[in-house]
Enzyme design. Structure first.
Site, short mmCIF file in Angstrom:
data_model
loop_
_atom_site.label_atom_id
_atom_site.label_comp_id
_atom_site.label_asym_id
_atom_site.label_seq_id
_atom_site.Cartn_x
_atom_site.Cartn_y
_atom_site.Cartn_z
N ILE A 348 1.01 -1.33 -0.22
CA ILE A 348 -0.18 0.05 -0.29
C ILE A 348 0.41 1.00 0.51
O ILE A 348 0.16 2.61 -0.69
CB ILE A 348 -0.87 -0.01 1.13
CG1 ILE A 348 -0.32 -0.41 2.72
CG2 ILE A 348 -2.10 -0.61 0.47
CD1 ILE A 348 -1.00 -0.13 4.03
N ALA A 369 -7.08 -2.53 5.72
CA ALA A 369 -6.91 -3.62 7.20
C ALA A 369 -5.21 -3.85 7.14
O ALA A 369 -4.85 -3.63 8.09
CB ALA A 369 -8.29 -4.80 7.71
N ILE A 411 -9.67 0.26 9.58
CA ILE A 411 -9.64 -0.21 10.72
C ILE A 411 -8.32 0.41 11.60
O ILE A 411 -7.37 -0.24 11.33
CB ILE A 411 -9.05 -1.65 10.56
CG1 ILE A 411 -10.50 -2.35 9.82
CG2 ILE A 411 -9.44 -2.48 11.54
CD1 ILE A 411 -11.74 -2.87 10.06
N SER A 412 -9.21 0.85 12.90
CA SER A 412 -8.26 1.52 13.74
C SER A 412 -8.01 0.99 14.81
O SER A 412 -8.54 -0.13 15.07
CB SER A 412 -8.87 2.50 13.72
OG SER A 412 -7.69 3.32 13.81
N LYS A 415 -5.21 2.25 20.21
CA LYS A 415 -3.99 2.38 20.73
C LYS A 415 -3.82 3.59 20.14
O LYS A 415 -2.54 4.28 20.93
CB LYS A 415 -2.45 1.24 20.57
CG LYS A 415 -2.94 0.47 21.14
CD LYS A 415 -1.64 -0.84 20.53
CE LYS A 415 -1.93 -2.38 21.84
NZ LYS A 415 -3.51 -2.66 21.52
N LYS A 427 -1.30 5.47 13.97
CA LYS A 427 -2.60 4.96 13.43
C LYS A 427 -4.27 5.68 13.62
O LYS A 427 -4.57 6.44 12.84
CB LYS A 427 -3.13 4.18 14.49
CG LYS A 427 -2.66 2.35 14.45
CD LYS A 427 -2.51 1.63 12.38
CE LYS A 427 -4.48 1.46 12.30
NZ LYS A 427 -4.57 0.83 10.96
N VAL A 458 -7.57 -8.61 19.21
CA VAL A 458 -8.54 -9.86 19.32
C VAL A 458 -8.04 -10.74 19.08
O VAL A 458 -7.51 -11.31 18.86
CB VAL A 458 -8.71 -9.46 17.11
CG1 VAL A 458 -9.82 -10.85 16.55
CG2 VAL A 458 -9.21 -8.11 16.85
N VAL A 465 -2.03 -11.51 22.27
CA VAL A 465 -0.58 -12.44 23.36
C VAL A 465 -1.88 -14.32 23.62
O VAL A 465 -0.81 -14.88 24.05
CB VAL A 465 -1.92 -11.47 24.40
CG1 VAL A 465 -2.97 -11.92 25.05
CG2 VAL A 465 -0.68 -12.91 26.17
#
Length: 634
Positions: A348, A369, A411-412, A415, A427, A458, A465
């Site tokens: 991108i 995304a 999609i943010s 953070k 972001k 997610v 994690v």
């Protein structure tokens, strides 16, 4: 013989001792009954007890009964125990008859032949019943509705009845076969057919047996029935789980522990998924040309899956990772072979090629995304973060506007709120640019709506994690936690993507809800309560059947560069507005003119390409003051 003493004995000796004690009991009862009613010589009665016990040991050893588990034994093992008991009874009777000829009436022998096997089988049955009752009383076991009544369902119910799967408690069964309704399977009632699943759930709602999930074990169910079952589950926010097929063999993975299975995300989340209006999503995406950047990533690939189900006219998958792109492209090819699609390897950050691709495919819906999301890695490589997360987003957004796309979804991340990391700041800069473009498009002939969706972690996504803890568990530990007070918001991938698509569909469909959302506003997913990472680590250890700090240690490694103890979903100057849609909130915008943001992004990107780290970070700090203030404070 006391149960505690039996537990201290080796298993085979304990089984022999238990069967011997049962035989002695049966011999005593038979002798007493024989003396009282069947004409047994009283002098023979005391010999019946040791004779039955000794013959029980001998018969058990001869037939191999001590090798058979009381808890896990099936028909063959039960039959062997009964045969050994019958053989012991016959041998004891024969021995007494030879020792005292004529003193043992045939009726006493017949009674012992019935009583000893009956006692043996009854003891094993009561033992298994006690295990079943203990399993069903387990307060931690989650109630589940079982869909299907074939081999898979039977194996699951059998495993539950033996206490092997105490995480679940089957509260009822729905099946394809209507004739089975009203019957019982291993103690679970068949409550209805698959088509009646919704009505069954409604009857159980509000009771102690209200299911927290639906387990699918219906191999014979049609595709339509399965689709309806998924709709029913999603409408009620219940996860749909799959019961593994019996007799299925898979290649052995040498480095994989037998208990190293991915944890159920819902079990880690401790809350039901939000219901998703799939019909509204499908009505907006059906027949559209759709492009997804970062299509091979965790969020991007799930976006591709759910969009493909809606039936777009064409689906373009864009990613710069060859294997990830190949994997999702092949998956969609199998699941939706007739869907026109193309997989494009592209960065991108390549502005000219992005513009050319958009001009060729002319997407109507764009889901952006693609991003660098790993906080410590981006902190170590800040220039890459600026070029990908900020400049790359500008390229995608400008290309979408140039071809008149109806909507771009960014999609943010949480953070981006009061960022302390380069990843979060880049972001936030991407958010600002998309917000500015959304405002600038108002009143134009072909306005492109920019829908920015911000959410937290997610479960199970690459680099997160949960996979880290899984890998550490597979090695036997320890599990590494940066800080005992570290908190994070979590959501399942499917739920997060469903709500992202809901946000997009809400804005494109219009109506009263869409009119309340100002241009430049940011959608925020309601992530529920934050989860302490230490608690998550302990739960994953327990789900693996191990004990925290006993079987697996937990060590604290300290905060990494750019990390915060607590994440935030909203900035203090962002007013939160509820939408009346479960799982979705909206934040009133803090907007900067798109032209100013574009110039800052271009200057920061030029500095990044030239390797001027301090200049690039200084520009980022000017545009995102929260990051600049915290960086200066550090």
């Amino acid at each position: 013989m006391p149960a505690c003493f039996l537990r201290r004995l080796p298993r085979r000796v304990a089984i022999l001792a238990a069967d011997s004690a049962l035989a002695a009991l049966a011999g005593a009862v038979a002798a007493a009954a024989g003396v009282a009613w069947l004409g047994l010589d009283a002098s023979v009665a005391p010999l019946a007890i040791p004779a039955a016990a000794i013959c029980s040991v001998a018969a058990g050893l001869a037939l191999g009964v001590p090798r058979d588990s009381w808890r896990h034994g099936g028909t063959v093992e039960t039959g062997r125990a009964a045969a050994a008991a019958a053989l012991a009874a016959a041998a004891a009777g024969l021995g007494l008859a030879l020792l005292r000829p004529g003193a043992l009436p045939p009726a006493v022998l017949a009674f012992l032949l019935l009583l000893l096997p009956g006692t043996t089988l009854a003891a094993r049955g009561l033992y298994r019943l006690a295990i079943l009752r203990a399993a069903t009383r387990d307060r931690e076991a989650r109630p589940v509705l079982l869909a299907g009544a074939g081999d898979q369902a039977e194996l699951l119910l059998r495993a539950l009845s033996r206490g092997n799967a105490a995480r679940w408690r089957v509260v009822g069964v729905v099946t394809v076969d209507r004739s089975m309704v009203g019957q019982r399977l291993h103690g679970a009632s068949v409550l209805g057919t698959l088509d009646e699943t919704g009505a069954v759930l409604d009857r159980l709602a509000g009771t102690a047996d209200a299911p927290s999930a639906i387990a699918l074990a219906a191999r014979s169910a049609s595709g339509l029935a399965l689709a309806r079952l998924r709709e029913v589950a999603e409408a009620r926010g219940l996860p749909l789980l799959e019961v593994p097929r019996p007799a299925e063999l898979r290649p052995y993975a040498p480095l994989r522990r037998l208990d190293d299975t991915p944890p159920d995300p819902q079990a880690l989340l401790d809350r039901p998924e939000r219901p998703i209006d799939r019909a509204m999503i499908a009505s907006v995406a059906r027949g559209k040309r759709v492009l997804v950047t970062g299509a091979g990533g965790s969020i991007g690939s799930e976006l591709v899956r759910q969009i493909a189900e809606a039936g777009p006219a064409r689906l373009t998958l864009l990613d710069n990772g060859e294997y990830a792109l190949y994997a999702i492209d092949m998956e969609i090819g199998v699941a939706h072979p007739s869907l026109p699609r193309e997989a494009v390897i592209l960065d991108i950050r390549d502005r000219e090629r992005i513009a050319a691709l958009f001009a060729e495919t002319r997407p109507e819906l764009v889901f952006h995304a693609a991003a660098l999301k790993h906080v410590p890695l981006v902190e170590s490589n800040p220039l890459e973060g600026i070029l990908t997360n900020a400049y790359g987003t500008r390229n995608v957004a400008d290309a979408a506007v140039a071809v008149g796309a109806a909507s771009v979804v960014l999609i943010s991340t949480d953070k981006a709120v009061n960022p302390t990391s380069v990843m979060g700041a880049t972001k936030r800069l991407a958010e600002m640019y998309c917000q500015g473009l959304d405002l600038r498009a108002q009143g134009t002939a072909r306005p492109t709506r920019f829908v920015t969706v911000r959410f937290g972690n997610v479960l199970g996504s690459t680099g997160s994690v949960v996979p880290l803890f899984q890998a550490q568990l597979a090695r036997g530990g320890p599990l590494t936690v940066t800080h005992p007070d570290m908190m994070r918001y979590f959501m399942t991938t499917r739920e997060a993507v469903g709500l992202v698509l809901t946000a997009m569909a809400t804005m494109l469909e219009g109506g009263a809800v869409a009119e309340t959302v100002e241009r430049g506003a940011i959608f925020v997913l309601d992530m529920g309560k934050p989860v302490r990472i230490l608690d998550l680590a302990r739960k994953m250890i327990r789900l693996a059947g191990l004990r925290p700090e006993v079987d697996v240690k937990i060590v604290f490694t300290g905060l990494r560069p750019g990390e915060k103890l607590y994440e935030e979903l909203f900035h203090g100057r962002e007013e939160v507005v509820p939408l009346g849609i479960p799982g979705l909130l909206v934040a009133r915008p803090r907007v900067v003119d798109a032209a100013i943001v574009a110039r800052a992004i271009d200057e920061a990107a030029a500095a990044a390409r030239a390797g001027r780290v301090q200049e690039a970070l200084a520009l980022l700090s000017v545009m995102v003051p929260e990051f600049g203030a915290r960086a200066a404070g550090a």
